[in-house]
Write a protein that holds these residues in place. Structure first.
Motif, short mmCIF file in Angstrom:
data_model
loop_
_atom_site.label_atom_id
_atom_site.label_comp_id
_atom_site.label_asym_id
_atom_site.label_seq_id
_atom_site.Cartn_x
_atom_site.Cartn_y
_atom_site.Cartn_z
N TYR A 39 -65.71 131.86 -39.34
CA TYR A 39 -65.00 130.58 -39.30
C TYR A 39 -65.90 129.45 -39.81
O TYR A 39 -67.07 129.40 -39.48
CB TYR A 39 -64.54 130.27 -37.87
CG TYR A 39 -63.96 128.89 -37.73
CD1 TYR A 39 -62.63 128.65 -38.06
CD2 TYR A 39 -64.74 127.82 -37.29
CE1 TYR A 39 -62.09 127.38 -37.95
CE2 TYR A 39 -64.20 126.55 -37.17
CZ TYR A 39 -62.88 126.33 -37.51
OH TYR A 39 -62.35 125.07 -37.41
N HIS A 77 -58.97 130.16 -36.58
CA HIS A 77 -59.66 131.13 -35.73
C HIS A 77 -58.90 132.44 -35.53
O HIS A 77 -59.51 133.45 -35.20
CB HIS A 77 -59.91 130.52 -34.34
CG HIS A 77 -60.87 129.38 -34.35
ND1 HIS A 77 -62.23 129.56 -34.43
CD2 HIS A 77 -60.68 128.04 -34.29
CE1 HIS A 77 -62.83 128.38 -34.40
NE2 HIS A 77 -61.91 127.45 -34.34
N HIS A 115 -54.49 133.67 -44.53
CA HIS A 115 -55.34 134.39 -43.57
C HIS A 115 -54.75 135.75 -43.19
O HIS A 115 -55.47 136.74 -43.09
CB HIS A 115 -55.56 133.54 -42.32
CG HIS A 115 -56.45 132.35 -42.56
ND1 HIS A 115 -55.99 131.22 -43.18
CD2 HIS A 115 -57.76 132.15 -42.27
CE1 HIS A 115 -57.00 130.35 -43.26
NE2 HIS A 115 -58.08 130.89 -42.72
#
Length: 146
Positions: A39, A77, A115
């Motif tokens: 991250y 995250h 993501h």
């Protein structure tokens, strides 16, 4: 080796990917799991650029490029396991969404959008992915101004 044997040998191992996804730590009460990329805060790629400037650059300056998954940084995250599983089917993924978007700033590559798609590719054993790539350092002062 026959084409069918080669194809079977080189096909993504969805069963293994499912097993690996099940091992990801749950990081939210709602069932989201940790992304498999380190991250970095999105402020790292903004550095003086506003949201509108970054969004405009992504729309106008993005180029299709194959990049290594190693070295990518997530700006969120966690991901939803159900969406990662959906993207294990690459044909369905292509119909559902365009290529993920990666922006680069000062030598660091950030996953701007995608993501879930890139997590699925990584779990399926891919070492690289075709993305919409934008080099934010290449924005000229004229482009930044308008």
């Amino acid at each position: 080796m026959s084409l069918s044997k080669w194809s079977a040998k080189n096909a993504p191992d969805v069963e293994h990917a499912e097993s690996e996804l099940d091992k990801f730590p749950i990081v939210k009460e709602n069932g989201r799991v940790q992304v498999p990329f380190p991250y970095k805060d999105r402020e790292g790629y903004k550095q003086g650029l506003g949201d509108d400037e970054v969004n405009a650059a992504v729309k106008k300056d993005g180029k299709t490029r194959t990049i290594a998954l190693a070295g990518l940084h997530a700006i969120q995250h966690s991901v939803w396991p159900k969406w990662v599983r959906f993207y294990f089917d690459e044909d369905a993924a292509k119909k559902e969404q365009p290529d993920p978007t990666v922006v680069e700033r000062k030598g660091v590559r950030y996953i701007y959008d995608g993501h879930h798609r890139l997590t699925a590719k990584k779990l399926l054993g891919a070492r690289s992915a075709e993305v919409n790539y934008v080099d934010l350092d290449a924005l000229s002062p004229a482009k930044k101004a308008g």
